[in-house]
Design a protein around this motif. Structure first.
Motif, PDB file in Angstrom:
ATOM      1  N   GLU A 149       0.847  -1.133  -0.080  1.00  9.19           N
ATOM      2  CA  GLU A 149      -0.127   0.108   0.008  1.00  9.19           C
ATOM      3  C   GLU A 149       0.823   1.308  -0.068  1.00  9.19           C
ATOM      4  OE1 GLU A 149      -2.710  -0.172   3.175  1.00  9.19           O
ATOM      5  OE2 GLU A 149      -4.474  -0.825   1.969  1.00  9.19           O
ATOM      6  N   THR A 150       2.022   1.327   0.697  1.00 12.12           N
ATOM      7  CA  THR A 150       2.859   2.509   0.749  1.00 12.12           C
ATOM      8  C   THR A 150       3.522   2.533  -0.419  1.00 12.12           C
ATOM      9  OG1 THR A 150       3.314   2.041   3.268  1.00 12.12           O
ATOM     10  CG2 THR A 150       4.718   3.303   1.954  1.00 12.12           C
ATOM     11  N   LEU A 151       4.076   1.528  -1.127  1.00 13.66           N
ATOM     12  CA  LEU A 151       4.682   1.578  -2.454  1.00 13.66           C
ATOM     13  C   LEU A 151       3.750   2.401  -3.419  1.00 13.66           C
ATOM     14  CD1 LEU A 151       6.718  -1.493  -2.500  1.00 13.66           C
ATOM     15  CD2 LEU A 151       7.659   0.859  -2.188  1.00 13.66           C
ATOM     16  N   LEU A 152       2.397   1.741  -3.423  1.00 19.30           N
ATOM     17  CA  LEU A 152       1.411   2.293  -4.436  1.00 19.30           C
ATOM     18  C   LEU A 152       1.170   3.632  -4.059  1.00 19.30           C
ATOM     19  CD1 LEU A 152      -1.152  -0.673  -4.751  1.00 19.30           C
ATOM     20  CD2 LEU A 152       0.350   0.146  -6.470  1.00 19.30           C
ATOM     21  N   THR A 153       0.843   4.052  -2.836  1.00 13.95           N
ATOM     22  CA  THR A 153       0.610   5.500  -2.437  1.00 13.95           C
ATOM     23  C   THR A 153       1.818   6.483  -2.861  1.00 13.95           C
ATOM     24  OG1 THR A 153      -0.618   5.021  -0.479  1.00 13.95           O
ATOM     25  CG2 THR A 153       0.431   6.989  -0.379  1.00 13.95           C
ATOM     26  N   LEU A 154       3.174   5.800  -2.745  1.00 17.99           N
ATOM     27  CA  LEU A 154       4.078   6.655  -3.332  1.00 17.99           C
ATOM     28  C   LEU A 154       4.201   6.783  -4.692  1.00 17.99           C
ATOM     29  CD1 LEU A 154       6.845   5.638  -0.883  1.00 17.99           C
ATOM     30  CD2 LEU A 154       5.776   7.622  -0.733  1.00 17.99           C
ATOM     31  N   ALA A 155       4.053   5.978  -5.423  1.00 13.40           N
ATOM     32  CA  ALA A 155       3.768   5.837  -6.840  1.00 13.40           C
ATOM     33  C   ALA A 155       2.748   6.944  -7.195  1.00 13.40           C
ATOM     34  CB  ALA A 155       3.570   4.519  -7.540  1.00 13.40           C
ATOM     35  N   GLY A 156       1.484   6.939  -6.604  1.00 17.30           N
ATOM     36  CA  GLY A 156       0.442   7.665  -6.934  1.00 17.30           C
ATOM     37  C   GLY A 156       0.861   9.178  -6.551  1.00 17.30           C
ATOM     38  N   ILE A 157       1.363   9.539  -5.529  1.00 18.31           N
ATOM     39  CA  ILE A 157       1.818  10.638  -5.152  1.00 18.31           C
ATOM     40  C   ILE A 157       2.812  11.530  -6.160  1.00 18.31           C
ATOM     41  CG2 ILE A 157       2.961  12.186  -3.511  1.00 18.31           C
ATOM     42  CD1 ILE A 157       1.672  10.658  -1.366  1.00 18.31           C
ATOM     43  N   SER A 158       3.675  10.517  -6.345  1.00 17.83           N
ATOM     44  CA  SER A 158       4.771  10.770  -7.505  1.00 17.83           C
ATOM     45  C   SER A 158       4.149  11.397  -8.803  1.00 17.83           C
ATOM     46  CB  SER A 158       5.833  10.216  -7.678  1.00 17.83           C
ATOM     47  OG  SER A 158       5.351   8.921  -8.036  1.00 17.83           O
ATOM     48  N   THR A 159       3.107  10.734  -9.308  1.00 16.70           N
ATOM     49  CA  THR A 159       2.600  10.797 -10.464  1.00 16.70           C
ATOM     50  C   THR A 159       1.125  11.847 -10.464  1.00 16.70           C
ATOM     51  OG1 THR A 159       1.491   8.899 -10.419  1.00 16.70           O
ATOM     52  CG2 THR A 159       3.601   8.767 -11.503  1.00 16.70           C
ATOM     53  N   PHE A 160       1.170  12.757  -9.409  1.00 16.80           N
ATOM     54  CA  PHE A 160      -0.064  13.377  -9.325  1.00 16.80           C
ATOM     55  C   PHE A 160      -1.371  12.719  -9.181  1.00 16.80           C
ATOM     56  CE2 PHE A 160       3.200  16.384 -10.753  1.00 16.80           C
ATOM     57  CZ  PHE A 160       2.994  17.685 -10.268  1.00 16.80           C
ATOM     58  N   ASN A 161      -1.098  11.431  -8.542  1.00 19.62           N
ATOM     59  CA  ASN A 161      -2.210  10.481  -8.533  1.00 19.62           C
ATOM     60  C   ASN A 161      -2.791   9.866  -9.714  1.00 19.62           C
ATOM     61  OD1 ASN A 161      -2.420  10.281  -5.614  1.00 19.62           O
ATOM     62  ND2 ASN A 161      -3.021  12.328  -5.576  1.00 19.62           N
ATOM     63  N   PHE A 162      -2.040  10.141 -10.878  1.00 17.85           N
ATOM     64  CA  PHE A 162      -2.456   9.560 -12.129  1.00 17.85           C
ATOM     65  C   PHE A 162      -2.411   8.098 -11.997  1.00 17.85           C
ATOM     66  CE2 PHE A 162      -1.768  13.367 -14.327  1.00 17.85           C
ATOM     67  CZ  PHE A 162      -2.899  13.624 -15.252  1.00 17.85           C
ATOM     68  N   ILE A 163      -1.638   7.285 -11.166  1.00 16.06           N
ATOM     69  CA  ILE A 163      -1.564   5.951 -10.768  1.00 16.06           C
ATOM     70  C   ILE A 163      -2.675   5.692  -9.611  1.00 16.06           C
ATOM     71  CG2 ILE A 163      -0.250   4.178  -9.680  1.00 16.06           C
ATOM     72  CD1 ILE A 163       1.931   5.342 -11.437  1.00 16.06           C
ATOM     73  N   ASP A 164      -3.644   5.023  -9.857  1.00 13.83           N
ATOM     74  CA  ASP A 164      -4.516   4.873  -8.691  1.00 13.83           C
ATOM     75  C   ASP A 164      -3.817   4.192  -7.406  1.00 13.83           C
ATOM     76  OD1 ASP A 164      -7.095   4.862  -7.489  1.00 13.83           O
ATOM     77  OD2 ASP A 164      -7.669   2.630  -8.386  1.00 13.83           O
ATOM     78  N   ASN A 165      -4.237   4.672  -6.427  1.00 16.15           N
ATOM     79  CA  ASN A 165      -3.285   4.258  -5.073  1.00 16.15           C
ATOM     80  C   ASN A 165      -4.354   4.339  -3.855  1.00 16.15           C
ATOM     81  OD1 ASN A 165      -2.283   7.137  -3.688  1.00 16.15           O
ATOM     82  ND2 ASN A 165      -2.677   7.308  -5.609  1.00 16.15           N
TER      83      ASN A 165
END
Length: 378
Positions: A149-165
């Motif tokens: 969950e943390t990794l997905l959250t970081l991925a989402g934040i780094s891409t302006f939440n374009f990646i669902d997280n």
């Protein structure tokens, strides 16, 4: 049609707006030393107010965002959530207005420079606020953060939440801390579409393209619960209308209509925040404000708030969150009364203004080049 107005909501809202004005005045020299020149003063004034409206929306939900069920009082009606969605919609309209105005006034656009300038304008403050949010979550989580969950959250934040997280660090949800950032996805999509908008504008088929866009907007508004892109279209159309010469009587009439639509937006109960009726009301308001160009929106105190509005937008939720977390060590938040609750919220205003001023001056403005337009003519 039912409305909900009471002296309490009006007094609290007015007090918050007044306090933002007062404390931004105390930071007058700091803000104005980094002031950004703007062509349209009324847009500036509107942007400054829109940021405060979003704060007014979020303040009543401070306890709910902390998972606290207060046993003394509940919410105060619809004026707060209506102001929040209204503020966001105005931001979208302003974006559409300003960038289409640039398209109309530029013979040829350097899109590389444009996208670089957008990155410099949006990303530094966004990543700073995201870092603050992550630090807060890490400070309060009681569970391990080394999870998928943390990794997905970081991925989402780094891409302006374009990646669902999941927007979660350990057992701390980031939604109460950064729920405003969902709008940036829509902003980036609009930026990406601007080259196509420019091509359509310069084409002999521009009215066909406009008709198609309006048709798609009508279909989307009639079938979807949340529609955001249509507000950029409102801004585009309004920018074209603004170029027309308008007589005094029409300006006066437009000012009256704008005032009425604002009152309706704040107090009406039945209209969903992002449905077709709200789109019609907000669009009517924005068009009328543009036509009337009210002098009150030209005042310098609103111009100062406009300069720090992006920082206010990004930083107010973390500051409210921390304020109530700190207050929880002294009082039982499930038992606090209205006066204590609003005192805590109001105390955050000078902190928000101070933090917003400093982040604007030392982060936001630092990466902007005031000598270079967002769109340049070759």
């Amino acid at each position: 049609m039912d409305f909900e107005y009471n002296p309490e909501t009006i007094i609290i809202s007015s007090t918050i707006i007044l306090l933002f004005i007062i404390f931004s005045y105390l930071w007058k020299h700091k803000i104005e030393s980094a002031e950004i020149p703007h062509q349209y003063k009324f847009i500036n004034g509107l942007r400054g107010l829109a940021a405060i409206f979003v704060f007014i929306n979020h303040a009543p939900f401070a306890l709910t965002n902390l998972g606290i069920n207060n046993q003394i009082f509940s919410s105060w009606g619809q004026i707060y959530p209506n102001l929040g969605s209204f503020g966001v919609q105005i931001f979208f309209c302003i974006t559409g207005f300003l960038f289409f105005d640039k398209i109309m006034s530029s013979e040829k656009i350097d899109w590389n420079s444009f996208f670089i300038s957008r990155l410099k304008r949006v990303t530094p403050l966004y990543y700073f606020s995201s870092a603050v949010v992550l630090l807060i979550a890490l400070s309060f989580t009681t569970q391990t953060v080394f999870t998928k969950e943390t990794l997905l959250t970081l991925a989402g934040i780094s891409t302006f939440n374009f990646i669902d997280n999941p927007l979660k660090i350990g057992n701390i949800s980031l939604i109460p801390l950064s729920s405003v950032t969902w709008t940036l996805v829509h902003e980036w999509r609009f930026y990406a579409a601007l080259p196509i908008v420019a091509i359509c504008y310069r084409s002999k088929y521009k009215y066909v393209a406009l008709t198609a866009a309006l048709t798609l907007a009508a279909i989307d508004l009639g079938t979807s619960a949340v529609v955001c892109w249509a507000y950029f279209l409102t801004g585009i159309i309004t920018a074209a209308v603004h170029k027309k010469k308008i007589n005094y009587m029409l300006k006066f009439f437009a000012a009256i209509v704008a005032a009425i639509t604002f009152v309706v937006t704040c107090g009406v109960l039945e209209i969903p925040g992002y449905g077709y009726m709200r789109f019609a009301i907000t669009s009517l308001f924005f068009v009328c404000i543009t036509i009337s160009n009210p002098r009150i929106l030209h005042f310098q105190f609103l111009n100062r708030l406009s300069d720090i509005s992006y920082s206010i937008y990004l930083m107010h939720l973390p500051i409210i969150y921390i304020a109530f977390k700190c207050a929880s060590t002294f009082v039982d938040l499930s038992q606090i009364d209205k006066i204590t609750f609003w005192t805590i919220n109001i105390i955050t205003v000078p902190v928000i203004v101070a933090v917003s001023t400093l982040t604007f001056v030392h982060i936001g403005k630092k990466y902007m080049n005031p000598q270079k337009n967002m769109m340049t003519v070759k």
